[in-house]
Design a protein around this motif. Structure first.
Motif, mmCIF file in Angstrom:
data_model
loop_
_atom_site.group_PDB
_atom_site.id
_atom_site.type_symbol
_atom_site.label_atom_id
_atom_site.label_comp_id
_atom_site.label_asym_id
_atom_site.label_seq_id
_atom_site.Cartn_x
_atom_site.Cartn_y
_atom_site.Cartn_z
ATOM 1 N N VAL A 22 0.854 -1.192 0.000
ATOM 2 C CA VAL A 22 0.000 0.000 0.000
ATOM 3 C C VAL A 22 0.891 1.244 0.000
ATOM 4 C CG1 VAL A 22 -1.867 1.221 1.153
ATOM 5 C CG2 VAL A 22 -1.745 -1.283 1.299
ATOM 6 N N LYS A 23 0.727 2.071 -0.980
ATOM 7 C CA LYS A 23 1.525 3.290 -1.094
ATOM 8 C C LYS A 23 0.789 4.459 -0.445
ATOM 9 C CE LYS A 23 4.496 0.937 -3.346
ATOM 10 N NZ LYS A 23 5.695 0.457 -2.604
ATOM 11 N N PRO A 24 1.537 5.413 0.116
ATOM 12 C CA PRO A 24 0.883 6.593 0.695
ATOM 13 C C PRO A 24 0.111 7.371 -0.355
ATOM 14 C CG PRO A 24 3.200 6.456 1.344
ATOM 15 C CD PRO A 24 3.003 5.456 0.256
ATOM 16 N N LEU A 25 -0.882 8.104 0.086
ATOM 17 C CA LEU A 25 -1.622 8.962 -0.829
ATOM 18 C C LEU A 25 -0.688 10.028 -1.393
ATOM 19 C CD1 LEU A 25 -4.918 9.393 1.205
ATOM 20 C CD2 LEU A 25 -4.660 8.219 -0.994
ATOM 21 N N PRO A 26 -0.849 10.390 -2.660
ATOM 22 C CA PRO A 26 0.037 11.387 -3.281
ATOM 23 C C PRO A 26 0.038 12.697 -2.498
ATOM 24 C CG PRO A 26 -1.356 10.333 -4.931
ATOM 25 C CD PRO A 26 -1.863 9.877 -3.601
ATOM 26 N N GLY A 27 1.214 13.210 -2.242
ATOM 27 C CA GLY A 27 1.339 14.493 -1.564
ATOM 28 C C GLY A 27 1.304 14.427 -0.059
ATOM 29 N N SER A 28 0.943 13.283 0.517
ATOM 30 C CA SER A 28 0.855 13.203 1.978
ATOM 31 C C SER A 28 2.242 13.043 2.581
ATOM 32 C CB SER A 28 -0.034 12.042 2.403
ATOM 33 O OG SER A 28 0.610 10.799 2.202
ATOM 34 N N LYS A 29 2.452 13.696 3.707
ATOM 35 C CA LYS A 29 3.700 13.583 4.454
ATOM 36 C C LYS A 29 3.483 14.222 5.817
ATOM 37 C CE LYS A 29 5.544 17.790 2.306
ATOM 38 N NZ LYS A 29 6.681 18.385 1.559
ATOM 39 N N ARG A 30 4.195 13.702 6.770
ATOM 40 C CA ARG A 30 4.127 14.227 8.143
ATOM 41 C C ARG A 30 2.702 14.499 8.603
ATOM 42 N NH1 ARG A 30 8.205 17.223 5.879
ATOM 43 N NH2 ARG A 30 6.956 19.093 5.939
ATOM 44 N N PRO A 31 1.840 13.498 8.788
ATOM 45 C CA PRO A 31 2.113 12.064 8.646
ATOM 46 C C PRO A 31 1.752 11.556 7.247
ATOM 47 C CG PRO A 31 -0.050 12.356 9.602
ATOM 48 C CD PRO A 31 0.501 13.744 9.379
ATOM 49 N N LEU A 32 2.307 10.382 6.919
ATOM 50 C CA LEU A 32 1.883 9.711 5.708
ATOM 51 C C LEU A 32 0.458 9.212 5.897
ATOM 52 C CD1 LEU A 32 5.091 7.638 4.870
ATOM 53 C CD2 LEU A 32 4.281 9.706 3.720
ATOM 54 N N LEU A 33 -0.340 9.348 4.859
ATOM 55 C CA LEU A 33 -1.728 8.902 4.906
ATOM 56 C C LEU A 33 -1.963 7.834 3.846
ATOM 57 C CD1 LEU A 33 -3.593 12.314 5.353
ATOM 58 C CD2 LEU A 33 -2.845 10.712 7.119
ATOM 59 N N TYR A 34 -2.911 6.948 4.138
ATOM 60 C CA TYR A 34 -3.207 5.825 3.256
ATOM 61 C C TYR A 34 -4.698 5.758 2.993
ATOM 62 C CZ TYR A 34 1.529 4.554 4.599
ATOM 63 O OH TYR A 34 2.890 4.580 4.837
ATOM 64 N N ASP A 35 -5.044 5.308 1.799
ATOM 65 C CA ASP A 35 -6.450 5.167 1.423
ATOM 66 C C ASP A 35 -7.074 4.028 2.210
ATOM 67 O OD1 ASP A 35 -8.702 5.749 -0.565
ATOM 68 O OD2 ASP A 35 -8.359 3.601 -0.857
ATOM 69 N N ALA A 36 -8.204 4.297 2.870
ATOM 70 C CA ALA A 36 -8.832 3.296 3.739
ATOM 71 C C ALA A 36 -9.252 2.058 2.967
ATOM 72 C CB ALA A 36 -10.033 3.917 4.448
ATOM 73 N N ALA A 37 -9.765 2.217 1.753
ATOM 74 C CA ALA A 37 -10.188 1.062 0.959
ATOM 75 C C ALA A 37 -9.001 0.183 0.601
ATOM 76 C CB ALA A 37 -10.898 1.537 -0.307
ATOM 77 N N GLN A 38 -7.866 0.798 0.310
ATOM 78 C CA GLN A 38 -6.674 0.015 0.008
ATOM 79 C C GLN A 38 -6.162 -0.697 1.262
ATOM 80 O OE1 GLN A 38 -3.982 2.866 -1.832
ATOM 81 N NE2 GLN A 38 -4.679 2.266 -3.882
ATOM 82 N N VAL A 39 -6.226 0.001 2.396
ATOM 83 C CA VAL A 39 -5.797 -0.605 3.653
ATOM 84 C C VAL A 39 -6.659 -1.831 3.972
ATOM 85 C CG1 VAL A 39 -5.663 -0.268 6.147
ATOM 86 C CG2 VAL A 39 -4.855 1.525 4.596
ATOM 87 N N ASP A 40 -7.971 -1.683 3.876
ATOM 88 C CA ASP A 40 -8.877 -2.789 4.205
ATOM 89 C C ASP A 40 -8.653 -3.978 3.272
ATOM 90 O OD1 ASP A 40 -9.978 -1.330 6.254
ATOM 91 O OD2 ASP A 40 -11.688 -0.610 5.084
ATOM 92 N N ALA A 41 -8.420 -3.691 1.989
ATOM 93 C CA ALA A 41 -8.182 -4.780 1.040
ATOM 94 C C ALA A 41 -6.907 -5.529 1.401
ATOM 95 C CB ALA A 41 -8.092 -4.228 -0.378
ATOM 96 N N HIS A 42 -5.852 -4.807 1.748
ATOM 97 C CA HIS A 42 -4.590 -5.464 2.122
ATOM 98 C C HIS A 42 -4.762 -6.293 3.387
ATOM 99 C CE1 HIS A 42 -0.374 -6.112 3.013
ATOM 100 N NE2 HIS A 42 -0.571 -5.579 4.213
ATOM 101 N N LEU A 43 -5.417 -5.738 4.386
ATOM 102 C CA LEU A 43 -5.594 -6.464 5.638
ATOM 103 C C LEU A 43 -6.459 -7.709 5.449
ATOM 104 C CD1 LEU A 43 -6.108 -3.492 8.135
ATOM 105 C CD2 LEU A 43 -4.019 -4.833 7.721
ATOM 106 N N ALA A 44 -7.354 -7.680 4.455
ATOM 107 C CA ALA A 44 -8.216 -8.835 4.174
ATOM 108 C C ALA A 44 -7.556 -9.822 3.222
ATOM 109 C CB ALA A 44 -9.540 -8.359 3.604
ATOM 110 N N GLY A 45 -6.352 -9.546 2.796
ATOM 111 C CA GLY A 45 -5.656 -10.439 1.877
ATOM 112 C C GLY A 45 -6.182 -10.368 0.457
ATOM 113 N N LYS A 46 -6.815 -9.251 0.090
ATOM 114 C CA LYS A 46 -7.378 -9.080 -1.247
ATOM 115 C C LYS A 46 -6.493 -8.142 -2.070
ATOM 116 C CE LYS A 46 -12.134 -9.616 0.432
ATOM 117 N NZ LYS A 46 -13.467 -8.973 0.550
ATOM 118 N N PRO A 47 -6.645 -8.142 -3.387
ATOM 119 C CA PRO A 47 -5.880 -7.204 -4.225
ATOM 120 C C PRO A 47 -6.197 -5.760 -3.838
ATOM 121 C CG PRO A 47 -6.875 -8.921 -5.568
ATOM 122 C CD PRO A 47 -7.465 -9.078 -4.197
ATOM 123 N N VAL A 48 -5.173 -4.950 -3.834
ATOM 124 C CA VAL A 48 -5.352 -3.544 -3.466
ATOM 125 C C VAL A 48 -5.949 -2.791 -4.654
ATOM 126 C CG1 VAL A 48 -4.149 -1.422 -2.829
ATOM 127 C CG2 VAL A 48 -3.448 -3.611 -1.831
#
Length: 207
Positions: free
Chosen positions: A37-63
């Motif tokens: 899962v890559k950070p959202l473009p432009g995010s820094k301090r803190p890095l942010l991640y797309d919730a749908a991508q996070v949930d897919a990764h945690l569920a073992g599904k394609p991001v």
């Protein structure tokens, strides 16, 4: 950028979603997570991640991929909003306090603006013209040395004539903190240009 309708999560929120502490997530899960899962473009301090991508990764599904079509309601950082508005990130932040752009909204410790707000800012004129981007002289205008005025030069010429001497351009340049060429221009523009030109010539001949 946070795409509209796609909640964003910081790493602490990702760990909470995974059901572990942030320290445990960092030790045992962060490496695999960052690879998938890559950070959202432009995010820094803190890095942010797309919730749908996070949930897919945690569920073992394609991001899933992020949306590619821009939406007027996308949330942008000051740098992203500035790129659209044609100004610097610091100008976006300053304009948010003067009303040239909307104040934005706070999220994860930083301020965000919609794409529509950034485009609206692009059509507005700044209240004050700032320093040109890339300018080499960073000295505040109020602190820059001022050259001699025409009256100053006239007084110098008068003193030199009374003493039947020569005007010393280097002394005047040092007195005002400017270059010799600046003094020469001031003499040329003085009320007595003929005398000024003669004195410059005599000074150059003497040197």
């Amino acid at each position: 950028m946070i795409p509209h309708g796609r909640p964003a999560l910081d790493l602490d929120s990702v760990a909470q979603r995974a059901g572990v502490s942030p320290s445990t997530f960092g030790r045992h899960h962060a490496k695999a997570f960052r690879a998938a899962v890559k950070p959202l473009p432009g995010s820094k301090r803190p890095l942010l991640y797309d919730a749908a991508q996070v949930d897919a990764h945690l569920a073992g599904k394609p991001v899933p991929a992020l949306p590619t079509e821009p939406d007027p309601r996308d949330l942008l950082t000051d740098a992203e909003a500035g790129a659209i508005a044609g100004v610097t990130p610091s100008t976006i932040r300053a304009d948010a306090t003067t009303g040239l752009i909307a104040p934005g909204r706070e999220l994860y410790g930083r301020r965000w603006w919609t794409r529509a707000e950034a485009k609206a800012r692009a059509t507005r004129q700044p209240q004050h013209k700032g320093r040109t981007p890339g300018a080499a002289d960073k000295t505040p205008r109020s602190r820059r040395p001022k050259g001699p005025t025409a009256d100053d030069v006239a007084a110098e010429l008068k003193r030199a004539g009374a003493a039947r001497g020569q005007i010393d351009l280097d002394v005047i340049a040092a007195r005002y903190g400017v270059s010799r060429r600046t003094v020469e221009r001031a003499i040329a523009a003085s009320h007595r240009p003929g005398e000024g030109t003669d004195l410059i010539k005599r000074k150059k001949d003497a040197s």
